[in-house]
Design an enzyme around this catalytic site. Structure first.
Site, PDB file in Angstrom:
ATOM      1  NE  ARG A  17      -1.274   2.004   2.757  1.00  0.00           N
ATOM      2  CZ  ARG A  17      -0.358   3.643   3.697  1.00  0.00           C
ATOM      3  NH1 ARG A  17      -0.479   4.892   2.508  1.00  0.00           N
ATOM      4  NH2 ARG A  17      -0.528   3.026   4.470  1.00  0.00           N
ATOM      5  CG  ASP A  18       3.758   4.180   3.184  1.00  0.00           C
ATOM      6  OD1 ASP A  18       2.912   5.055   1.947  1.00  0.00           O
ATOM      7  OD2 ASP A  18       3.067   5.026   4.340  1.00  0.00           O
ATOM      8  CG  HIS A 212       3.491   4.581   9.114  1.00  0.00           C
ATOM      9  ND1 HIS A 212       3.652   3.639   8.857  1.00  0.00           N
ATOM     10  CD2 HIS A 212       4.195   5.512   8.399  1.00  0.00           C
ATOM     11  CE1 HIS A 212       3.267   4.231   7.444  1.00  0.00           C
ATOM     12  NE2 HIS A 212       3.769   5.470   7.136  1.00  0.00           N
ATOM     13  CG  HIS A 214       7.637   7.817   5.387  1.00  0.00           C
ATOM     14  ND1 HIS A 214       7.175   7.792   4.083  1.00  0.00           N
ATOM     15  CD2 HIS A 214       6.707   8.035   5.936  1.00  0.00           C
ATOM     16  CE1 HIS A 214       6.083   7.125   4.303  1.00  0.00           C
ATOM     17  NE2 HIS A 214       5.538   7.180   5.212  1.00  0.00           N
ATOM     18  CB  CYS A 245       1.765  10.272   1.936  1.00  0.00           C
ATOM     19  SG  CYS A 245       0.478  11.596   1.680  1.00  0.00           S
ATOM     20  CG  ASN A 254       6.789   3.325   3.951  1.00  0.00           C
ATOM     21  OD1 ASN A 254       6.269   3.599   4.770  1.00  0.00           O
ATOM     22  ND2 ASN A 254       6.276   3.378   3.103  1.00  0.00           N
TER      23      ASN A 254
HETATM   24  C1  HMG Z   1     -10.652  10.849   0.880  1.00  0.00           C
HETATM   25  C2  HMG Z   1     -11.433  11.039  -0.294  1.00  0.00           C
HETATM   26  C3  HMG Z   1     -11.377   9.619  -0.294  1.00  0.00           C
HETATM   27  C4  HMG Z   1     -11.945  12.203  -0.392  1.00  0.00           C
HETATM   28  O1  HMG Z   1     -12.300  13.178  -1.222  1.00  0.00           O
HETATM   29  P1  HMG Z   1     -13.056  13.824  -1.922  1.00  0.00           P
HETATM   30  O2  HMG Z   1     -13.311  14.020  -2.699  1.00  0.00           O
HETATM   31  O3  HMG Z   1     -12.942  14.734  -0.307  1.00  0.00           O
HETATM   32  O4  HMG Z   1     -14.313  13.094  -2.069  1.00  0.00           O
HETATM   33  P2  HMG Z   1     -16.027  13.276  -1.542  1.00  0.00           P
HETATM   34  O5  HMG Z   1     -17.045  13.182  -0.481  1.00  0.00           O
HETATM   35  O6  HMG Z   1     -16.465  14.559  -1.150  1.00  0.00           O
HETATM   36  O7  HMG Z   1     -17.163  12.740  -3.048  1.00  0.00           O
HETATM   37  C5  HMG Z   1     -17.027  12.822  -4.237  1.00  0.00           C
HETATM   38  C6  HMG Z   1     -16.239  11.744  -5.205  1.00  0.00           C
HETATM   39  O8  HMG Z   1     -15.587  10.896  -4.742  1.00  0.00           O
HETATM   40  C7  HMG Z   1     -15.814   9.609  -4.764  1.00  0.00           C
HETATM   41  N1  HMG Z   1     -15.522   8.618  -3.655  1.00  0.00           N
HETATM   42  C8  HMG Z   1     -15.613   9.443  -1.708  1.00  0.00           C
HETATM   43  N2  HMG Z   1     -14.857   8.842  -1.112  1.00  0.00           N
HETATM   44  C9  HMG Z   1     -14.571   6.987  -2.275  1.00  0.00           C
HETATM   45  C10 HMG Z   1     -13.778   6.455  -1.357  1.00  0.00           C
HETATM   46  N3  HMG Z   1     -12.967   5.988  -0.762  1.00  0.00           N
HETATM   47  N4  HMG Z   1     -14.008   6.081  -2.487  1.00  0.00           N
HETATM   48  C11 HMG Z   1     -13.370   5.740  -3.897  1.00  0.00           C
HETATM   49  N5  HMG Z   1     -14.366   7.285  -4.549  1.00  0.00           N
HETATM   50  C12 HMG Z   1     -14.633   7.921  -2.882  1.00  0.00           C
HETATM   51  C13 HMG Z   1     -17.829  10.090  -4.100  1.00  0.00           C
HETATM   52  O9  HMG Z   1     -18.702   8.630  -4.326  1.00  0.00           O
HETATM   53  C14 HMG Z   1     -18.078  11.015  -5.683  1.00  0.00           C
HETATM   54  O10 HMG Z   1     -17.975  10.568  -6.946  1.00  0.00           O
HETATM   55  P3  HMG Z   1     -19.014  11.362  -7.543  1.00  0.00           P
HETATM   56  O11 HMG Z   1     -20.357  11.741  -6.656  1.00  0.00           O
HETATM   57  O12 HMG Z   1     -17.718  12.431  -7.566  1.00  0.00           O
HETATM   58  O13 HMG Z   1     -19.055  10.733  -8.773  1.00  0.00           O
HETATM   59  C15 HMG Z   1     -10.246  11.560  -1.283  1.00  0.00           C
HETATM   60  O14 HMG Z   1     -10.022  12.357  -0.472  1.00  0.00           O
HETATM   61  C16 HMG Z   1      -9.149   9.989  -1.622  1.00  0.00           C
HETATM   62  O15 HMG Z   1      -9.254   9.295  -1.403  1.00  0.00           O
HETATM   63  N6  HMG Z   1      -7.487  10.787  -0.342  1.00  0.00           N
HETATM   64  C17 HMG Z   1      -6.523  10.241  -0.874  1.00  0.00           C
HETATM   65  C18 HMG Z   1      -6.016   9.602   0.532  1.00  0.00           C
HETATM   66  C19 HMG Z   1      -4.749   8.937   0.003  1.00  0.00           C
HETATM   67  O16 HMG Z   1      -4.842   7.443   0.106  1.00  0.00           O
HETATM   68  N7  HMG Z   1      -3.621   9.151   0.711  1.00  0.00           N
HETATM   69  C20 HMG Z   1      -2.116   8.198   1.226  1.00  0.00           C
HETATM   70  C21 HMG Z   1      -2.377   7.117   2.092  1.00  0.00           C
HETATM   71  S1  HMG Z   1      -2.412   8.638   4.025  1.00  0.00           S
HETATM   72  C22 HMG Z   1      -0.757   8.400   3.792  1.00  0.00           C
HETATM   73  O17 HMG Z   1      -0.080   7.853   3.297  1.00  0.00           O
HETATM   74  C23 HMG Z   1      -0.189   8.440   5.241  1.00  0.00           C
HETATM   75  C24 HMG Z   1       0.128   7.093   5.536  1.00  0.00           C
HETATM   76  C25 HMG Z   1      -1.488   6.615   6.430  1.00  0.00           C
HETATM   77  O18 HMG Z   1       1.429   5.960   5.468  1.00  0.00           O
HETATM   78  C26 HMG Z   1       1.084   7.267   7.432  1.00  0.00           C
HETATM   79  C27 HMG Z   1       1.897   8.178   6.923  1.00  0.00           C
HETATM   80  O19 HMG Z   1       3.311   8.019   6.702  1.00  0.00           O
HETATM   81  O20 HMG Z   1       2.239   9.185   7.701  1.00  0.00           O
END
Ligand code: HMG
Length: 306
Positions: A17-18, A212, A214, A245, A254
């Site tokens: 994933r990450d 966690h 990086h 990210c 990481n």
């Molecule tokens: C969080 C959201 C989903 C909010 O996304 P949003 O744009 O705020 O969603 P919304 O509620 O306004 O909806 C807009 C559209 O998105 C769809 N939608 C809404 N939710 C989903 C979903 N879950 N899956 C699929 N589709 C979705 C929803 O159905 C709608 O579709 P439309 O009606 O326009 O056709 C978006 O901003 C997003 O996907 N962000 C990506 C976040 C991500 O994956 N980041 C990387 C991981 S975090 C990380 O790496 C840190 C970590 C964990 O490793 C720890 C560290 O290192 O610190």
């Protein structure tokens, strides 16, 4: 070995994933399955397999439902704990459709990072998590929590320990089984790590947390040692040191699982991971990405074998 060192540690492998979410090359579903199978075969029993987020935001993870469906058919993965990142109700709908058993919810201690990453402030994200957790608890899912930017934010700089405690308390009250503390952009130093753990110790049991890190500035192993000295025994890492990210400016990989395995096993601390098989899994995925590894331990291991 010094008496206060643990006999063994727990590693949560976040490579699928990450590790893959920020790569230019989108790895095929078949290659992801092979990678995850190889990681499990190397002894990594907890693997973060995918995320159920918007495909427009993270196209690398857009095959979550199909991938999970393929993984549950793998006999060799029957005993593995497969974790999937879930940001909101829609993500949980997809995760449940895929049949997941363990999810991870995620937020941060920085409003700016959270806005860029998940289009929500900290408080808005906690409301989303409240809704996700209510359903996840009903469905009997095991849930881990992530808190990002614990040691610094690419947009806001220093982040607040008081806010960290507030967010951690909130997640704990919802029933997450552990919280992973993210050094999202690899800015932490060992003293800061020790001070952060010391600060949390008064409110929480330390085994409630995983670390966690990086390795953006090469500090991850030093920070892991500092965490270990403070009593932490759970660590996230990514095979070959992949990761980062896309919504955290300047974030890179990481800490490599190979660096953890070398660090711990050379100090007589068990990880349960077979370095030879891990190196094969990392080499496999790196070849699919056409890139080399940032891990010195993996490079040295492969060089000594040649
Ligand atoms: C969080 C959201 C989903 C909010 O996304 P949003 O744009 O705020 O969603 P919304 O509620 O306004 O909806 C807009 C559209 O998105 C769809 N939608 C809404 N939710 C989903 C979903 N879950 N899956 C699929 N589709 C979705 C929803 O159905 C709608 O579709 P439309 O009606 O326009 O056709 C978006 O901003 C997003 O996907 N962000 C990506 C976040 C991500 O994956 N980041 C990387 C991981 S975090 C990380 O790496 C840190 C970590 C964990 O490793 C720890 C560290 O290192 O610190």
């Amino acid at each position: 070995m010094l008496s206060h060192m643990p006999k063994k540690v727990r590693i949560v492998e976040v490579g699928p994933r990450d590790g893959l979410q920020n790569e230019k090359t989108i790895v095929s579903l078949e290659d992801k399955v092979t990678f995850i199978r190889m990681l499990a075969d190397a002894g990594l029993s907890e693997i973060e397999a995918t995320s159920f987020v918007r495909a427009e935001k993270i196209p690398q993870m857009s095959d979550g439902v199909e991938l999970y469906g393929a993984l549950v058919k793998e006999a060799s993965l029957k005993k593995a704990k497969l974790i999937s990142l879930v940001p909101n109700d829609k993500g949980l709908d997809n995760a449940l459709r895929a049949g997941v058993k363990e999810i991870a919810v995620f937020t941060a201690t920085s409003n700016t990072f959270n806005q860029k990453n998940i289009n929500a402030t900290i408080d808005e994200s906690l409301k989303r998590i409240d809704a996700v957790m209510a359903r996840a608890n009903k469905e009997g899912l095991k849930t881990r929590g992530y808190i990002s930017t614990v040691f610094g934010c690419p947009y806001e700089g220093k982040t607040s320990l008081v806010e960290l405690k507030r967010v951690a308390n909130h997640l704990e009250s919802l029933g997450v089984h552990e919280i992973s503390l993210g050094d999202t952009i690899g800015v932490a130093n060992p003293l800061q790590v020790k001070e952060t753990i010391e600060f949390l110790k008064s409110d929480f049991s330390l085994d409630f947390f995983a670390m966690h890190f990086h390795d953006t500035r090469g500090m991850a192993v030093a920070n892991i040692l500092a965490s270990l000295e403070m009593g932490m025994t759970s660590f996230d890492s990514s095979a070959g040191g992949l990761g980062g990210c896309p919504y955290a400016k300047g974030a890179s990989g990481n800490v490599a699982t190979e660096d953890l395995v070398y660090l711990f096993s050379s100090m007589g601390i068990e990880t349960g991971v077979n370095m030879e098989k891990l190196a094969q899994a990392s080499s496999f995925i790196l070849s699919k990405l056409s890139k080399g590894s940032s891990s010195k331990s993996l490079t040295a291991f492969l060089a000594n074998k040649a």
